[in-house]
Every structure is written in C-alpha cells, then in structure tokens.
Enzyme design. Structure first.
Site, mmCIF file in Angstrom:
data_model
loop_
_atom_site.group_PDB
_atom_site.id
_atom_site.type_symbol
_atom_site.label_atom_id
_atom_site.label_comp_id
_atom_site.label_asym_id
_atom_site.label_seq_id
_atom_site.Cartn_x
_atom_site.Cartn_y
_atom_site.Cartn_z
ATOM 1 N N HIS A 86 28.174 12.195 -32.290
ATOM 2 C CA HIS A 86 28.105 12.814 -30.963
ATOM 3 C C HIS A 86 28.655 14.228 -31.056
ATOM 4 O O HIS A 86 29.854 14.427 -31.227
ATOM 5 C CB HIS A 86 28.894 11.995 -29.949
ATOM 6 C CG HIS A 86 28.915 12.655 -28.612
ATOM 7 N ND1 HIS A 86 27.771 12.919 -27.904
ATOM 8 C CD2 HIS A 86 29.927 13.162 -27.863
ATOM 9 C CE1 HIS A 86 28.077 13.537 -26.780
ATOM 10 N NE2 HIS A 86 29.376 13.703 -26.736
ATOM 11 N N ASP A 118 29.188 17.560 -29.294
ATOM 12 C CA ASP A 118 29.228 18.340 -28.059
ATOM 13 C C ASP A 118 28.822 19.783 -28.316
ATOM 14 O O ASP A 118 29.377 20.444 -29.195
ATOM 15 C CB ASP A 118 30.645 18.327 -27.478
ATOM 16 C CG ASP A 118 30.998 16.986 -26.883
ATOM 17 O OD1 ASP A 118 30.224 16.491 -26.057
ATOM 18 O OD2 ASP A 118 32.053 16.429 -27.244
ATOM 19 N N ASP A 134 27.745 10.083 -23.475
ATOM 20 C CA ASP A 134 29.051 10.623 -23.107
ATOM 21 C C ASP A 134 29.179 11.126 -21.674
ATOM 22 O O ASP A 134 30.292 11.180 -21.161
ATOM 23 C CB ASP A 134 29.424 11.744 -24.095
ATOM 24 C CG ASP A 134 30.889 12.125 -24.027
ATOM 25 O OD1 ASP A 134 31.715 11.226 -23.776
ATOM 26 O OD2 ASP A 134 31.218 13.306 -24.228
ATOM 27 N N HIS A 183 27.282 18.490 -20.890
ATOM 28 C CA HIS A 183 28.243 17.741 -20.075
ATOM 29 C C HIS A 183 29.688 18.178 -20.256
ATOM 30 O O HIS A 183 30.582 17.567 -19.662
ATOM 31 C CB HIS A 183 28.089 16.228 -20.314
ATOM 32 C CG HIS A 183 28.366 15.817 -21.723
ATOM 33 N ND1 HIS A 183 27.414 15.867 -22.709
ATOM 34 C CD2 HIS A 183 29.472 15.342 -22.315
ATOM 35 C CE1 HIS A 183 27.932 15.431 -23.848
ATOM 36 N NE2 HIS A 183 29.182 15.113 -23.632
#
Lengths: 975, 975
Positions: free
Chosen positions: B41, B43, B165, B408
């Site tokens: 994941h 970001d 997420d 996000h």
C-alpha cells in the site's frame, strides 16, 4: 613426481597454474581513480546468533538477514556485469550456497570467475586478532578456503585480507596472511592518534613486516588503513536501512539533488585522496549487514558513478574490489614505509581503550581454547586411524564451531549473552561429534582382536570444575591419555574421585605413584557443580608417546585414606621440590619468596580489582568500562589483606590452598618433578556487585626486578612482542594493557619470569617488576560500542565463577626459548583424557589391549612441531610442520631443521606430498605475490627459499618460525 | 459505422474484445483455498511527499521508497512465474515506468499479460471517498487508466476496486466503480461494530447497490470487507521492516521453527475462513510500503506455501490476486445480501470517529476544489480550441496534480504539513500550466484577425482573498468570464480594485450596472494579503453563454466614489430583494428571520467552537481530536454573544458584515437578482490557542422546524444520502458527523433549507432544525493514527485563516432538485475569470475582438450536463454527458433525455463516437461484468439498457443520474 601431481590433482578444482580469473584494469592515468567497493560486514554472531543473522529473525534486536543479502546481491550482479561485490565470511556464504540449486550455483561460479563476486578474506569468520591462537586462526582460514576451493576452484582463492572490524591487529595475523599468499590487508580500526598521524604523513598504506626477525619478506604484507572505517562517505550509505539521501534525478522533482550530491561526493573524494600516495582511493560502500536490499544500494551507486563521471572528467569512478585496488596501487611503483610492530592496543578515542575484551567472558575464552585443543586431538586421531564415512564420524560440526569461536565477536566476549550461549551450544555439539570420533579412533587403536570387550570411552569436559561421572562412580576404570604433541611430554593427571583410596597402574600393569588431594573448600560449593567428588587423585603420566597415547588403570581400594597431610596457616608455609622452593608470608598468606637453582627472589602474588568506570558514554570522558572497553575508575584495590591458607603435601604434589575472600581463592601447586614450574589455579567469582559497582579482577605478580618498563607478550601464541610501558596516557592503566594468548614475560638480566595462562587474558606491567593478568570482569554498564548489554555474566542464578590456571616459570633467560615454547605448546595442546569403566583387572587389561601407541615413527626434533594433521580430500591428509624457535633464541635449536615426511608416521608411508600455501588452497608453486618496494631492508629471506621443492624422501627443511603446509597421500605400512 | 471503429481503433492498444489476459484458476474444490495476495500500500504522499516516497529519501520520517518496491517485485516476478503481485497506485507506477528501458518494459508487459502483475484499482491515486467530488474521482481514475491502457493495452484494465485504506466508503464510489466495469471492490476500513457484526453473520461479502433509486444493477458492486484490514495474519509480515519471524528451515538450527509456524498459520486461516461463505479466503500479504526488498517477502511466502501445503492436505495455498479471488467466489454460485447505504462515518473504536478529516486543512480542500474547477475549464478550452503541441501547451501537470489531490491523505488533510505544502506546490505548477493553456485558448477565440494587439490574460488565483494585480493596478482592463457549464448561467463578478469609481461595459460595449463594496475590516489585516484594494467592484455577468465566455470592459473613473451607503448595527438591519427578506437581531447581530415567498421563518445562524479532546491516545477513551479524528471535549461554545455589524446596500448586492470576534467574521450577501439565495462568506482564524486548547469551529444554522433527526448530505457531489441522527453513541457529536462535498439539506414538509459549501466539510444536524458545518479546526495534539503531527496549521507566522462561502437556499421542496443540482454545479464549476489590461476603449474593444462565444451549438437541456470534455489521444476527444436528476425528483426533469452528439459543438462536427466504460479504458461493448445473485430485488435496469449503441446522428439517451462516456472524433465545421 608425476604420481604426486596426479595424486593431488583432485585437491584443487579448476585451473592449475596461477590463475587469472578476473580482469579489473579499470583505472586510468592522470585522473583520480575512485574504486567503488560494495561490501557488507556480516558478523558471524554478535547481537544475534549466527542463525538469527542468517535467516533474519529477531529483527527487533538488529535488522539483519544474510540470506537476503546474498540473494539480492547475486541477483544484482547477474543483471549487470559491471557490478561487483566482495564476499567475506565463508560461514554465511556456505550456508547460503547449500540452499542454492544447480542453476544458481552455476551462475554464481561465473560471477566468481569473472571477478564480479570477489571472495575476500575468506576465512570461516573474520577472526579476532588479539585473543585467538594462531593454530585456530590457520584452521579457520583453512576451513573457509576449503569450502571456497571445493566450490569455485582456483578462482575462489581469496587474495587479500579484509580485517575491517577486529579491534586492533596483531603482527602474527599479518605474517599468517602473507604466508597464505595474500597480496594485501585492509583494516579499519587502529589507534585514533596513529590514524591521524598516518593520514597526515600519507603512511596509511605501508608494508607490514609480519616477522622481521624470522621469516622476513615472505611475511611482509602490504597494508591499507581504510579512510573512513569501513563505511561509505558520510551521507552516501544507500542501504535501505541507512536512510541517506538517494539520488533524486527527476528534473521536475522539487527534491532534485543531483548537482548538490555530486559536489558533496567529489569534495569528499578529493579530501580523501590528499591522504594517499597514488591516484587511487578505495571507497568502502557498505556497513554492517548492508545490502539486504541490494537494489537500493546499487541503483544509487549506478547513479553516483554516472553523474560524477559525467560532470567531473578528472575523476574516474568505477565498481572495483580491494584486489583490483591493490593491482592499481601496486602498478604505481611507489616505495613504501614499513611497520614492524603491531596495532595494539586500540583506543578509539582518548578514553576508550579496547583492552577489556582481552579478558571479557573468561569461561567462554577457556571453552574456545579447549575446543581448539580437542579439535586437534580429534583431527589427529581421525587421520591416524583413517576414520571415514564408514565410521559414522565427521569433523564438520567441530571444525565449524571452533572456527566460529574465532570470530571477533565470539572469543572476544563482545557478543550478547544469548549469543554467547549459542556459541557454547554449537561448540558443545562439536564436542559431541569429536567425542564420537575420538572414541571410534581409540577403539580402533586399542583393539588387538575383535573378540575383546568393547570399552566405552568418554571425555570429561567438566574436569575443569573437577567433575567426571565415570571416575566418580566407577571402582575400576581406564584413563587413556592422548598426547597431541609431536614430542614426548610428561603430564600430571588429576581426576575427581568420590573415595579416598585408589591404586593406579601403568600401561603394562605396573603400579605408579599416586596421591590424593582434597578439593579446596570453594570448589565444594561451586554453583553448578554436581559431583560427589571431594578430592582429586593425582598421578604423573610420564613420557607420553609423541602423537600417541598410553593408558592407566585405576582401581578403588577399600584401605586407608590416601588424603595428604594438611598444614593450616597462618604460619610460614613452604612448598618445595628439587628445583624450587616457594614460601608464603605467615601474615598475609601470600607468596613471598621463591628460590630457584639456589637463587632467592622476593616475589609477591595477590589479587586486586579495578572498579569499572561508569558514565553515560555521551562523551569520551564519560566512557564506561564494558565488554570492549577497559576503563578503571582508579587504581586497583587489593581483594584481601590476608589469605586463609592450608597446604597439602604428598609425593606427587604440594598444594597451598589460599582463600582471599568468599569470591577469590587460589591453589598454588608445586609438582615433584616439574622444573621451574609453579601452578596457580585461581577461582574467582561471583564478583560481588551489591555495592552497585562493576569490578575487574587481576592476578598480580611482583618481583624485585628493575624492568625498565619492558615486558613481553605473545602474538597469538607464536612470536613474542616487546611491550614498553607508556607514560602520560589519558588512560594510564587500560592504555598499557596488551593481549596475552599464551605467555607474558618479564626479564631482568639473565632472569626471566613467565606466566602462561590457559586462555587469553589482558595483561600489563604497570610498575617495574610487576606482571598482572586480568582474570575476570563483571560490569554493570554497557560501554556503548553496540553490544547494548552490560557484561554481567551470571550462571545458576549468581554471578559467573571462573576457574583457571597460570603456569609460572622463573629461571634463567637461556632456558627461555625452549621452556617457553614447550610451556606454550603444552598448555595449548594438553594431553586429552578419555575414561572408560572396565571389569578387567589391571594385568588383564594390559594384556588384552594395545595400551600404548605413537602415531609417529619417532618424536620430532625439539624445535619442530606437527601443527596440523587432519583428513583432507579423498584419502589425502593435510599436514603442517612448524619450526618452534626464533632465529636468535638458541645456538642449536634456532638452526634450520630437516624432517623427512616419508616415514614420519608409524602407521603409514607418505607416497606423495605437495606443498601449498598456508591456507592449503593454492599450490605453493602457483603463488606469485605482488612485489612492493620498501624503504628499509628486510632480513633477506625471499619466498623462493621457502617454495623449494621436495626430494624423493620428502625431506622438509624448516627455518626458524617457519610453517610449511603439505597435502600428502599415504599408504598403510605393510605389517 | 466502419469509420467509427476505425477512427477509434488507435484508442485502445491491444486486443479488441473482452480480453482473457490472465488465467488464474488455481482454486480447488473440497479444500480451503487460501489466496495469497502480495501487495504494497503506497500512499501517494502522507508523511513524506510523493517524490520522497518514490525515491525513498527522508527515510528518517518513514522508511519507504517505491522505486525499490517496483524494482525488486518485478525482478521477483520475472524469476518465478508462480509469483504474483498487485499494483495499485498508477502515479507511482507511471513514474517508475518512465525510468525503464525497452527491455524491461517488454518484460513487464508480459507480466501484466500473464497475470503475474495485476493492475488493481488503477487510479492515479487511491482516492478518498468522503471529501472528493465525483468529477475529480472519475478524472483521477481515467488518467490512471489512460496511462495503463497506453502501456499495456486491454490487459492493463483493472477489474476491481482496491480501496483498502480510505477512511470510510461512499456509495457513489461504488456506483462509479461499477460503471467503470469493475467486478468487485475490496476495502479494509469500516465501523468496527459493523465489521464485527458482518464477520459474525458472514456478511462481510455483499452486493453493494451503488444507486438503488436511479441506476440499479449497473451500479451494483460485489464488495468484500477484508478480514485483517489490509495486513497479513499477525506474525506473518515478512517485509524486511516488519521483523516477523522468518521460516528457519535448517533442521540443524537451534531456531528451527517450521512446524510451529505452519500451525500458527493454519489456525489463523481456519479462523478466518469461519467468517466467509465460500471455501476461499484472501490473505493480504503486505502493508504500507512493503516489498522494498521483495525477496524477503517472497522467499518466506514460498516457504509458507510449500510447508503449509505439504503438511495440510485440506488447505490449498497459492499466489493469487483479488481478481482471481473474485472469480473463485463468483463461481461458487452463492446468493448474497445487499447494502444500499454507505460506510460513513468510520469509527475505528468507540471513541475514534474519523470525522475530523471531513474538514481538516480547509484551505487545501478549497485549493483542491479550485483545481478541479480550473482543470475542467482548461481541458474544455484546450479541446474546444484544438490546442496541441504546436501551442506549447500541455495538460499533464494539472491532470496529475488534481488527480493527486484526490489521494486519501491529500484532500483529506491528513498529511504532514510539509507534504501539504508539496501538494499545494504541485497544484500551483498545474495552475501555471493551465494558465498558459487557457490564455492560449482564449487568445485563439478572441482573435478575429492576426493584426489585433495581443491581450495578455491572467487568472487571478488569489481572488479568494480579494487580491489581483491586474485589476488593482490597471485603469482599463478586460474581464473574460468563461462558463464551464453546458447551460447558460448568471454570475456575480467581484473584483478587488484600488480606486472607488469604475464603469463596466458588456461585450457589445453597453454599460452595465456596477457597485462598489468595501472589504470587511478583517480582510484588510489578513496575514499574507498584499493588496492596495480596499473594496470590490461587483457586477452581474448575466446569462453567460453555455460552455463559452463573454467579456466585460472595466474602466477606472475619476468621478465620485461609488462606495455603498453603510448602516451600522446594532439595529434591526434588513437585507431584501424581490425574493427574500433577511433580518438581523438588533442585540446579537445574528440572522433572525427570513421571509421567502411571503412565508416567514425564524432562523438563527452563528459560529460555535468545540474544544478538541486531549488524551494520550493509549486507550480509546483517551483519544485526542486530530487530523483524522473529531472528538470534542464537550458541547460547542458560542464564539460570541454578539456580532458587530455593518451593512452596505447598493443596486447589485446588499451586504451585512458581521464581526463576531477578532478571529471570526462573516459577510451575509443578498444579490438583487438571485432567487432564494443567500451567501454567507465566513472568515475564520487565526483560531486562538493561547489557552492551550485546540478548537474546531462550526457555522450553525437553526430553523424552527421539526426534522425528526433527518438530514441529507451529498455523496461526492452527486446523489443525496439520507442521514438519521443516532442517539446513544459513545461520541454523540462526532458520531453524527457526515461528509459534505457540495450540499447539506434539512427538510420539513414542503420546505427545504440547503447549504452549499465551496469545499468539502463535515456536517451534522445535532438537534432538530439545526444544520452545522465545520469550517475550520486547529488542534494541538496528534490523534495517533500515524500522521504524528498536531493539526496546527500556521501561515505567515500565525494560525491559518480560512475564508469560505456557504450558499444558503431556503424554499419549497419542489424546487429542490433543480435548484440543488444547479447550485451544486455552479458552485463546483464556477465561471472562470481572466483579466487583461488594454489600451483600447470599450467600444473599440467590442469591435476588435470576438467578445462573446459559446462552444456549444445550443445549451444542453437543464437536466443534462457536459461532465467531461478533454483532448484524448491523437485528435480524438473524451466526452462525458450526465443526467443530473434523480428518477423521482421531477415529473419532467427526471425523464430520460436524448442529446445528439453530432452537432453538439459550435466549432466542429462529431464524425465518430464510440461509447466506453466510465473510465474510458474499455469499449462498453467489451464490458462483461460478473453476475452476482442477490437476496433482494433491484430496480430492474440492466446493463444492456445502458450499453445500447448509437445511431447515425450519435443520439445519446440518458436515464436519471446516468453518465455516459464517449470517445469522439471531430472535424472543424466548414465556416
């Protein structure tokens, strides 16, 4: 001679002849050549155990997994032929190699052949240089080399030493590495002030004369002191875990940094270059356990090389290796300065002398010494009895365990507690293997015919705490005493027994003199000792056969106690034999006087302790004493003003048992037939810490000599180093400590006082006539050099107790050489005892079994020792002979000496022999070391003298201190 | 129709037809299939900027470098065809891809084709779902898909959503993803109690009805709630940085752990399986920024799979992907439960409601909204004027910057301060690019012949703080007002000016009504504002052309000041136009009464603040209010009992300027010609913290209605969600907060009160008749969900000041639909102003330039909007039309509506059009989504209705709330 060559061909895989496996001429004239050397320093145990490091478990302690390093580095090398890497620790490499499939192995072989993966150092571990014995060092290199050679053939032979992390450097290691055929040595740690000076003078590269008095040129080694430890330039560590700034080369990025980063690097390279002589510098691109994600490193190194070269025509960056660097520097035809002493002690700053580790973990150091002793016995017996796979015996576990113990965070005592336990566990498994092998071997040797009852031999590894199940519980048992030395020696056997009266018979069933001595009271309450024995049976094993054994038969008697007569102090007690008389001061209970050969010497021996300094380690002056560092808070304090004494005298030995305090006691022994030999067996611990203070305990001998600050310590058990006490040090005590592996000496006129410890210890002579050895240390604070634990060893819920032995010799200097070498040898390669209960009588036993045997046709000359005898590849054996004396020690013994290999052994003839370099991985005739011009003369020997061939009788001539290594083929003698 | 297909063929590389790029049938009957899904994941900015994450710099903040992840993962995949990986964030993938050489690109294409590298989600970022606008979400997916499609052709089209997420999930996102052709959606975060219940009921897999009232089945999406967030089973994170225990499978190792580790895993897998319906479970093998050293992960996963399968015949572990998992589950023919609301709010425990981020960083949220606004303008103008490389204009930076803002941890305000600055910097660079493009476009459009003087247009991006260099410094200037909506709208233009008297003329040179309004006093001392303007010139741009512009000419006059007449409070002030009368309480200075259409409503509006809870975050009950979490320490406190007021009235606008405190003020505006439209422009900050307390400021409207706890909030600016106030929550305030992107509503009988904010905000109705929106927050403690900074924004050395706008509508419910949608649209796609100084007179200007223009042949019907118009590949354009109304909103407007594309545009004819899925990466005719049986009825629409072809006139029929996407080819109309 065809036979010899043919017989040995199998030994080295790959090319015969000096191989040119890798080409590395990437340097250029007229520019600054920056050798970018990717490497990872992978401790074979330190904060984690070797398996925890290999697999990368317990990352919470340290994020390090060697399997990932090798996986990803090899992957990177396979993808880009320009990339290089140096692989050092063979213990890890071998573990990884065994997991690889054929395809990968094939690829890795190509990487080694083409020089991308350079095998450097190549020992099983990167051994410590202070507290290791040269025999174990040679073995650990030999075993590492062996695995590499089996795997890669001649291209797998390392060409340079890479001792980047050990805490100081011994001259003996340089000598050994030169003799292994290395072209150079690189290291990182030396006295901070020396380093500053060397960088200033451009003498950080030099020719180190490893044996200036004895071996001369063959022991010279080009030595390079690394500029920045073994680290990359500050800010250029591109390991995933380093977190230095990567190259951000997208021009659109707000963080674009190429121009700035290039400038930083170039500035650093030029600064570094100003301290070295040629237009080459070496940049060590790695740190501890780097390259777990090799891509992160290489990706940024690629960019570094690309951008620096693109923007700086006066620089030439390229992937290189230490060997390539050596070639570049060697080709510059410079004349180099020399160095003929060593790099001890190692202060990393004014207050941080790395002299504590000379003593740290004394019981682990003893176990390591015992491991080497047993490994040699085991290898010798294995070779002499031709054990092989059919005997289900193997040597691998013990070879690896003993080799691993030589690691610079193993035997040094600078590992975490759980890691020390893992080393001990591994060594203990090695012992199990060697028990099995030695038992199989002696069973073969003792057997005359196959109908004999089988003897069930065991070694008693807890004899050091006077505990042995067989001797304690058997009414009749056999003691087999195996002598691993190639000369005959006499040895006093001491065995714990539960009864008070025994009869001892020799190999032919004749009774020998025996004596019973009560154990000192502190031994009876030793934590962890579980034994009914309250006394030891002592007898002399006289004139043990060289490289052989004899047996003794011990029978419990129902008669009167043989316990010796006790004298209790405080009175003027005296121990006396025909050579020596030792008196004890009636008030202090300490030694006070020794008379040797009619000459009286005032001597004092007692125990002292230093309080360890305690600080927050934030600044040098706040350094704590710890596992590495010895830093006393002040002068030593005497443990006790007075020792309680009791003495026991008998026909074999006279003992004085001294109790200084509840935690320090000692037995002083004078054996009846031992010349100039006093044995001090100390028992120290648990060192009290109830006062919140760590303590470091020394045994100090003081004799009324003027010694002018001079004393002598051995270098790894071989040549002696002259030490001169230095005044005006910021740490006057710790800074005058030196490592002692086997001997520390004082001399005055024709007189000599020598102490031979049974394990490595730190030692000094802080005042004239004094010689002190640190025997034990317990500290409550870490010294902040990484281990992150205070050196506060405990066992059985208490502070650790250590028991050890100092052999003290006092005599005329002319005896020095032979006596010293014998004492050293005897102490290191002690006769090994095996015990077996039996139902036979002494006479029956002597008739039924071969109770005495020597593996040699005859003892070797007194100045020659059989350093190595072990099974090698196929049916060949590895043999090393060494000359024991210095060039100027003795008119007779210091002469060259010739030994014929052909009929050396009693059981077999040598049918072929070929000489190799010391590490047994290259034919000696293939070894062509680089030549280095030096600015001073050496003693004139050159390598040709040593590489001489063998005649048909395999006569081998040894010059003083020379070791020669052979691979031999043997055939059993016709009976 | 051949032309159409041929013209569009270039659009999608790779196979036409539903491609079967990867095979993944590894699951088996009768065993528990464990889908091992390696993922990372990553970001796109959070604690580090996107480039810091990509390159892996500033590892001290977080050890994360995406370049290393992709490097090493791809290397692993290439070495073993069994291994798989899912790649999600296209922003990172694209950055990496651009650095790869042809050979690597070729290899990676194969990995995508054979399914080893599954592209999942595939948006430029993993967008937030609470505070994003659907237009920006569609764009960010489209741009990510575009890069993937350009690169990999049809096999590069993601087939599932991977929103693991984001902090709660909107129904609109599900609807969009379904329309993109996704077969399923996976996420990790939902109400902890809901998750517990769903696991218990085995309803963690469901069919989510994304548009139950409007779109029906095409908006249904199979949804999977992940078992353990997106993490591996505890103890099975094999990332180098995780430090979980690796497999130690050497049987000789003291640490051998295979049997124990296998058992731990199998126990966990069986436990997980008990909560899911089929014999398949998915194990997410990765976490944030995992796989920097992919080897460490895969090596241990290989062992996991090998040892578990070897020892457990009832388990089947294999490398898989979410899409393969969907296939396996889909093939099980299960009937699924449905869900028709959304997953907001998201409490991760009883006291941690993730409702603070609905408002966090209000100015960044505004900048994001403005970015979308300008991007649409820019794309429209680019397409309409056929800008291309020859114009030196590009859209990439703005497309990427606006897409990135949807991440996000970007628009949410949950990034670190320096990262927020980086986003703003990137967006600002995007603005620069769009300034350039729009200037080039309007120059083309205005130009009648090439001899005209060039106008030097600029956008004033600081109009939001009433600052604009051109208007402040020019005596004569042109204002070009571009309307990005596909209908005609009127718009009040406000421009800061330094003088007090101006004349404004329209496109044909006729003077229009204008008024001058003094800036409120707090604006004159706004930190960071550097402007001589103390007043704004206001005029109405009436009936702006659809998708077009008109110009106004402004000339400074020397005459008397036009400044409006001021009334100061406290008196009963009244603002009044023909639609509405607004009164202010003479004591409090607050709004007190509104009369609309003759009906009087008691209404109150004021500002309150919550004190943020402060705790150590160790336990849920000690949670602090922070960037993510809204947790008030108690009820809200009114900022001031009384506001100082002053009002200005003129022919265009009547303003009431309220000053509640030194840090809260507001302007209430009533424009002369705006029905039911009150504008509240608030100015909040610096929020005082001298008392050591963080504060969260709300604007609260209270009307005397009984609303039964019901209120309405938009879902990403599109369909409305009904919210019912929940009582008995552990956090009764924060737990009733919902995200508002464009609208929040109260209704009572036939009455409606609506607030349309200019950016996303958190909102609630805590008591009947109340509607509050949180406008700003400043907190002094981190909430310990990772960001590690308190949300304490400062600018110019003080706490951040935010200025914003709430449009308030009050009226009959029947107006709701159209008014609401228009207000939403108008607020999101505001007319864009461009300014240029000129030396011409108004008349000269009107004659010299094309002062008014529409890109459309005619305005679209009121229920249709042009959602997207942008240059696509080659000379094709991307076009999206949307139906604006709900199925039951209005008898007329809710009907299906047909638009002909052929002659839609004024400047060119559409010569070819082909419909695609919403993401513009698959021909709609190729989209065959998996079928899922559900346990309830849907509204009956099926996808065939939507995938209908086009006739020769390219007539497009839109059903309520439908979006249809086309790639069109155009030819310039013959003039």
């Amino acid at each position: 001679m065809w036979l010899v060559i043919a017989a040995c061909l199998a030994v080295f895989q790959g090319t015969i002849g000096d191989p040119s496996c890798a080409s590395c001429k990437n340097w250029k004239d007229g520019v600054l050549n920056v050798h970018i050397v990717p490497h990872s320093h992978d401790d074979v145990g330190w904060l984690k155990t070797v398996d925890q490091y290999y697999y990368g478990s317990r990352q919470g302690i340290q994020n390090a997994g060697v399997q990932y390093i090798l996986d990803t580095v090899v992957s990177q090398l396979l993808h880009d032929p320009a990339k290089r890497f140096v692989q050092v620790e063979t213990a890890f490499f071998w573990q990884w190699w065994q997991e690889q499939n054929d395809h990968m192995r094939h690829q890795v072989k190509q990487l080694v052949s083409n020089g991308q993966l350079e095998l450097l150092g190549g020992g099983w571990v990167m051994n410590d240089e202070a507290v290791t014995h040269y025999q174990a060092t040679v073995d650990q290199f030999t075993w590492g080399f062996r695995r590499l050679n089996d795997t890669f053939g001649s291209c797998g032979a390392p060409r340079a030493g890479w001792q980047i992390d050990p805490f100081g450097h011994s001259r003996e290691t340089a000598s050994l590495m030169a003799t292994m055929g290395f072209d150079g040595l690189f290291f990182g740690r030396l006295d901070y002030a020396d380093k500053t000076q060397r960088l200033k003078n451009k003498t950080a590269e030099m020719v180190w004369q490893g044996s200036p008095q004895n071996l001369g040129k063959p022991a010279e080694l080009f030595t390079h002191v690394l500029f920045n430890h073994y680290s990359p330039p500050p800010g250029f560590c591109f390991d995933l875990l380093c977190g230095d700034e990567p190259f951000i080369d997208s021009k659109h990025s707000p963080d674009y940094n190429v121009d700035r980063r290039v400038k930083e690097f170039v500035d650093y390279a030029k600064k570094q270059s100003a301290h070295y002589t040629t237009n080459n510098i070496i940049m060590t691109m790695g740190q501890d356990f780097n390259y777990q994600d090799a891509n992160a490193w290489y990706k940024n190194l690629d960019k570094l090389i690309k951008y620096v070269n693109a923007k700086n025509p006066d620089l030439n960056l390229f992937y290189s290796t230490p060997t390539c660097y050596l070639q570049a520097v060697n080709s510059a035809n410079v004349t180099w300065t020399t160095k003929d002493d060593d790099f001890f002690p190692y202060p990393s700053d004014q207050h941080s002398y790395w002299t504590g580790y000379f003593t740290s973990r004394p019981t682990l150091k003893f176990f390591a010494a015992q491991g080497n002793n047993f490994l040699q016995v085991c290898k010798q017996l294995y070779a002499l009895t031709e054990l092989g796979p059919e005997d289900w015996a193997d040597l691998t576990a013990m070879r690896e365990a003993v080799a691993m113990m030589q690691h610079h965070d193993a035997i040094t005592g600078t590992e975490q507690q759980h890691v020390a336990q893992d080393y001990a566990l591994r060594l203990s498994r090695g012992f199990d293997e060697c028990h099995f092998a030695t038992e199989a071997a002696v069973t073969k040797l003792l057997t005359i015919n196959s109908t004999q009852p089988t003897l069930d031999f065991e070694s008693c590894t807890q004899l050091n705490i006077s505990q042995c199940a067989t001797t304690e519980s058997s009414d009749r048992f056999v003691v087999l005493v195996f002598n691993p030395l190639s000369r005959s020696v006499s040895h006093h056997v001491r065995i714990p027994v539960a009864s008070s009266s025994y009869k001892v018979s020799d190999a032919v069933g004749v009774e020998v003199k025996a004596q019973m001595v009560p154990l000192p009271e502190p031994m009876l309450r030793l934590p962890g000792r579980v034994s009914p024995a309250k006394q030891e049976l002592v007898f002399m094993a006289e004139k043990l056969p060289p490289l052989g054994y004899t047996t003794f038969y011990v029978q419990k008697l129902a008669g009167k106690s043989m316990l010796a007569y006790a004298e209790k102090g405080p009175e003027r007690l005296t121990l006396k034999n025909k050579f020596m008389e030792v008196s004890v001061n009636e008030i202090t209970g300490e030694l006070s006087e020794i008379v040797v050969d009619g000459a009286q010497q005032t001597i004092d021996q007692s125990f002292y302790y230093y309080e360890g300094a305690v600080g927050d380690n934030e600044e040098a002056k706040n350094r704590s004493s710890g596992a590495y560092i010895f830093r006393p808070a002040g002068d030593a304090t005497k443990v006790a003003k007075q020792a309680k004494t009791i003495s026991y005298k008998g026909p074999i030995v006279q003992e004085l048992q001294q109790t200084f305090s509840p935690w320090v006691s000692q037995v002083v022994r004078l054996y009846e037939d031992d010349p100039h030999h006093l044995e001090l067996e100390w028992l120290v611990g648990p060192i009290p810490i109830e006062d919140g203070k760590g303590k470091e305990v020394v045994s100090r001998l003081a004799i009324d000599w003027r010694t002018d600050g001079i004393f002598y310590t051995d270098s790894n058990g071989r040549e002696m180093m002259t030490r001169k006490r230095r005044e005006n040090l910021t740490e006057p005590i710790a800074g005058n400590y030196y490592p002692v592996t086997t001997a520390a000496l004082l001399a005055s006129g024709e007189q000599m006082l020598a102490v031979f410890p049974d394990r490595a210890q730190g030692a000094s002579s802080l005042r004239d006539g004094e010689l002190e050895l640190m025997v034990h240390r317990r500290l409550l604070k870490d010294d902040a050099f990484g281990v992150s634990e205070a050196l506060n060893e405990t066992a059985f819920g208490e502070g650790l107790v250590a028991r050890g032995r100092h052999i003290v010799k006092l005599g005329s200097k002319s005896l020095k050489a032979e006596q010293r070498r014998l004492a050293q040898q005897h102490n290191v390669l002690r006769p090994w005892l095996l015990f077996a209960p039996t139902d036979l009588t002494a006479k029956q036993f002597a008739k039924t079994y071969k109770t005495s045997w020597s593996g040699l046709s005859a003892a070797l000359p007194p100045n020659v020792n059989l350093l190595t005898l072990e099974p090698w590849k196929g049916r060949s054996l590895l043999l090393r002979l060494e000359h024991l004396q210095n060039r100027d020690d003795d008119e007779v013994l210091s002469k060259p000496v010739t030994v014929s290999l052909k009929s050396l052994f009693s059981g077999f003839d040598v049918t072929a022999a070929r000489e190799t370099s010391l590490g047994a991985n290259r034919w000696l005739s293939d070894v062509k070391r680089m030549e280095w011009e030096i600015d001073s003369n050496d003693i004139g020997l050159d390598s040709n003298t040593l590489a001489g061939g063998l005649d048909d009788d395999f006569n081998v001539t040894l010059t003083p201190m020379q070791i020669r290594t052979f691979i031999i083929d043997v055939t059993a003698k016709k009976v």
